[in-house]
Enzyme design. Structure first.
Site, PDB file in Angstrom:
ATOM      1  N   TYR A 147     -26.272-104.914 -24.250  1.00 16.83           N
ATOM      2  CA  TYR A 147     -26.373-103.449 -24.326  1.00 16.83           C
ATOM      3  C   TYR A 147     -25.584-102.853 -23.171  1.00 16.83           C
ATOM      4  O   TYR A 147     -25.802-103.204 -22.009  1.00 16.83           O
ATOM      5  CB  TYR A 147     -27.840-102.996 -24.248  1.00 16.83           C
ATOM      6  CG  TYR A 147     -27.973-101.493 -24.251  1.00 16.83           C
ATOM      7  CD1 TYR A 147     -27.987-100.781 -25.448  1.00 16.83           C
ATOM      8  CD2 TYR A 147     -28.052-100.781 -23.059  1.00 16.83           C
ATOM      9  CE1 TYR A 147     -28.077 -99.396 -25.452  1.00 16.83           C
ATOM     10  CE2 TYR A 147     -28.140 -99.396 -23.060  1.00 16.83           C
ATOM     11  CZ  TYR A 147     -28.151 -98.712 -24.254  1.00 16.83           C
ATOM     12  OH  TYR A 147     -28.241 -97.343 -24.257  1.00 16.83           O
ATOM     13  N   LYS A 282     -28.179 -96.532 -12.858  1.00 16.54           N
ATOM     14  CA  LYS A 282     -29.645 -96.562 -12.716  1.00 16.54           C
ATOM     15  C   LYS A 282     -30.171 -96.523 -11.281  1.00 16.54           C
ATOM     16  O   LYS A 282     -30.519 -95.466 -10.784  1.00 16.54           O
ATOM     17  CB  LYS A 282     -30.191 -97.764 -13.487  1.00 16.54           C
ATOM     18  CG  LYS A 282     -30.026 -97.584 -15.001  1.00 16.54           C
ATOM     19  CD  LYS A 282     -30.926 -98.475 -15.806  1.00 16.54           C
ATOM     20  CE  LYS A 282     -30.967 -98.071 -17.263  1.00 16.54           C
ATOM     21  NZ  LYS A 282     -30.169 -98.894 -18.160  1.00 16.54           N
TER      22      LYS A 282
HETATM   23  C1  LIG Z   1     -29.213 -98.458 -19.312  1.00 20.03           C
HETATM   24  C2  LIG Z   1     -28.021 -99.319 -19.386  1.00 20.03           C
HETATM   25  C3  LIG Z   1     -26.761 -98.790 -19.672  1.00 20.03           C
HETATM   26  C4  LIG Z   1     -26.559 -97.336 -20.012  1.00 20.03           C
HETATM   27  O1  LIG Z   1     -26.865 -96.505 -18.953  1.00 20.03           O
HETATM   28  P1  LIG Z   1     -27.215 -94.965 -19.239  1.00 20.03           P
HETATM   29  O2  LIG Z   1     -27.276 -94.360 -17.899  1.00 20.03           O
HETATM   30  O3  LIG Z   1     -28.529 -94.965 -19.953  1.00 20.03           O
HETATM   31  O4  LIG Z   1     -26.121 -94.426 -20.093  1.00 20.03           O
HETATM   32  C5  LIG Z   1     -25.676 -99.638 -19.654  1.00 20.03           C
HETATM   33  N1  LIG Z   1     -25.825-100.953 -19.390  1.00 20.03           N
HETATM   34  C6  LIG Z   1     -27.016-101.492 -19.117  1.00 20.03           C
HETATM   35  C7  LIG Z   1     -27.105-102.951 -18.794  1.00 20.03           C
HETATM   36  C8  LIG Z   1     -28.167-100.706 -19.126  1.00 20.03           C
HETATM   37  O5  LIG Z   1     -29.368-101.252 -18.912  1.00 20.03           O
END
Ligand SMILES: *Cc1c(COP(=O)(O)O)cnc(C)c1O
Length: 454
Positions: A147, A282
């Site tokens: 993801y 994040k």
């Molecule tokens: C959450 C996440 C994303 C996307 O980040 P957003 O700030 O929600 O767009 C991309 N890669 C990984 C591994 C994630 O956990």
């Protein structure tokens, strides 16, 4: 007033990854304030933020150092474009991130969320090859159950069919290799017999198509949104080696794993790997403000460097690229790491979590128990022998989520996977308390929807 808010939300709000129908009879949880690792609703009830508010909170909510850093910046400059202009927090943070990451990463490109950080990584790599005499390298490779975000580009590289099937016709083609899913090993191996056979598909792909592939994107050590699939560092090291052999860029998506969550500052450190491009978001700001960064090497950077007429510029950017408040929050978070020696405190917490999770093995619906640093994962199954999963209709996570709330625990099951994604600031006592509450929720067969009694 609060009743009002919940009704207003029903009428006008559309929440992410949420079936709004669930709110037809239930009030949405209205959080009014937070302190440390606890969230408080409008009736004053507390909930342990056991998922770090979607994997971003590091040092607890409302940490004074981060607040002070944001406040001080707010007094000076809240926003300015980062094109043709620089500002102190963006420069200081870029320099700090370069110091914190492997030596080959020297350049920082900002954006404001993890999806963008990954989208940028891919565009950088593709344009790099266009401008470096290998324009035939225009394909991409990724992993099943990976993801990388919700933009069309990152969805194209994602491997979670539940999320992406509606957009199948928009997704561009890319190479996909099986997930290194140890519990459901695609090669049929078990822990004792594993010799990293799961690297073979990548080796074969690169042997066949290596000269046409620009980049391989991977979440290091854990495929998070795809089901909290934890895999051995040796796989990451092997994948990095294969990419290097074939001259393929390795893009590591540390959006979820960065900043201590896995027990090291970055997950890649556990495999001794450094990528060509690194994606962060994040936890970057300690979870306070949206900010993301894509780091790369001097070599990649140099392919974009030249006279304006050569048209080598990286034509990508966002209005809020490098927002000063976001950068100030990130600098505040890094200051906390230093002042509180956050990383030094983690081994003891990780061990406490490991010991506390052990008892969950005795529950017959717990098929697999896995842990990576501050992340603890239980994969629930209908039948341990066959590893038969619960079905969509069972919606096994839902009653667990509701029971968690009753116990003052905010969980967010991912299908059949129940996990803790703990803030780094959690205390040993809080770990015990969270695990005790989670035990109450998960040990009660009434909360396990679709359990067959086998
Ligand atoms: C959450 C996440 C994303 C996307 O980040 P957003 O700030 O929600 O767009 C991309 N890669 C990984 C591994 C994630 O956990």
């Amino acid at each position: 007033m609060p009743d009002n808010l919940q009704d207003l939300a029903r009428r006008h709000l559309w929440a992410p990854y949420t079936q709004m129908h669930d709110y037809r009879q239930r009030d949405p949880l209205l959080i009014e304030r937070a302190a440390g690792i606890k969230l408080y609703d409008h009736q004053g009830r507390g909930y342990f933020d056991a998922i770090s508010s979607w994997w971003c909170i590091l040092h607890g909510h409302g940490h004074p150092t981060i607040k002070t850093s944001i406040h001080a910046q707010l007094e000076r400059l809240e926003q300015v474009l980062l094109a043709g202009v620089i500002h102190e927090p963006a420069v200081r943070l870029a320099s700090a991130l370069v110091d914190l990451t492997p030596a080959n990463l020297t350049r920082v490109f900002y954006s404001d969320n993890g999806s963008c950080a990954c989208e940028i990584a891919v565009k950088m790599s593709l344009q790099y090859w266009q401008q470096s005499g290998q324009p035939q390298r225009n394909q991409l490779a990724a992993v099943e159950r990976g993801y990388h975000g919700d933009t069309i580009g990152t969805m194209s590289l994602g491997g979670v069919p539940e999320f992406h099937q509606a957009f199948a016709n928009l997704r561009f083609a890319s190479h996909r290799i099986p997930s290194p899913y140890c519990y459901r090993c695609p090669q049929g191996c078990s822990a004792g017999s594993c010799r990293l056979e799961c690297l073979t598909p990548l080796a074969e792909l690169l042997a066949r198509e290596g000269e046409r592939i620009a980049a391989f994107i991977l979440e290091p050590l854990i495929q998070a949104a795809g089901g909290m699939i934890i895999y051995p560092p040796a796989y990451l090291a092997g994948a990095a080696r294969l990419c290097k052999q074939h001259g393929v860029h390795l893009i590591l998506d540390e959006v979820a794993t960065g900043f201590g969550r896995t027990g090291t500052m970055f997950a890649m450190e556990q495999a001794g790997v450094s990528p060509d491009v690194l994606c962060l978001s994040k936890g970057l700001t300690g979870g306070f403000l949206p900010l993301a960064a894509t780091l790369t090497t001097e070599e990649v950077y140099n392919a974009f460097y030249g006279d304006y007429r050569d048209n080598r510029t990286f034509f990508h950017g966002h209005t809020f690229t490098g927002n000063p408040l976001g950068c100030a929050a990130a600098l505040g978070s890094l200051q906390v790491f230093t002042e509180e020696q956050t990383m030094a405190g983690l081994p003891e917490k990780i061990e406490r979590l490991r010991l506390g999770l052990e008892r969950f093995r005795e529950l017959p619906w717990v098929g697999d128990l896995r842990q990576l640093g501050m992340i603890g994962v239980l994969e629930l199954v209908k039948d341990r022998q066959s590893k038969e999963p619960f079905t969509l209709a069972d919606r096994v996570g839902w009653p667990i989520y509701l029971a968690g709330l009753k116990e003052g625990l905010l969980l967010r099951p991912l299908g059949n996977v129940i996990y803790l994604w703990l803030p780094l600031s959690v205390t040993l006592e809080e770990i015990d308390e969270i695990l005790a509450r989670m035990w109450k929720v998960l040990a009660d067969p009434a909360n396990i929807n679709g359990w067959s009694g086998r």
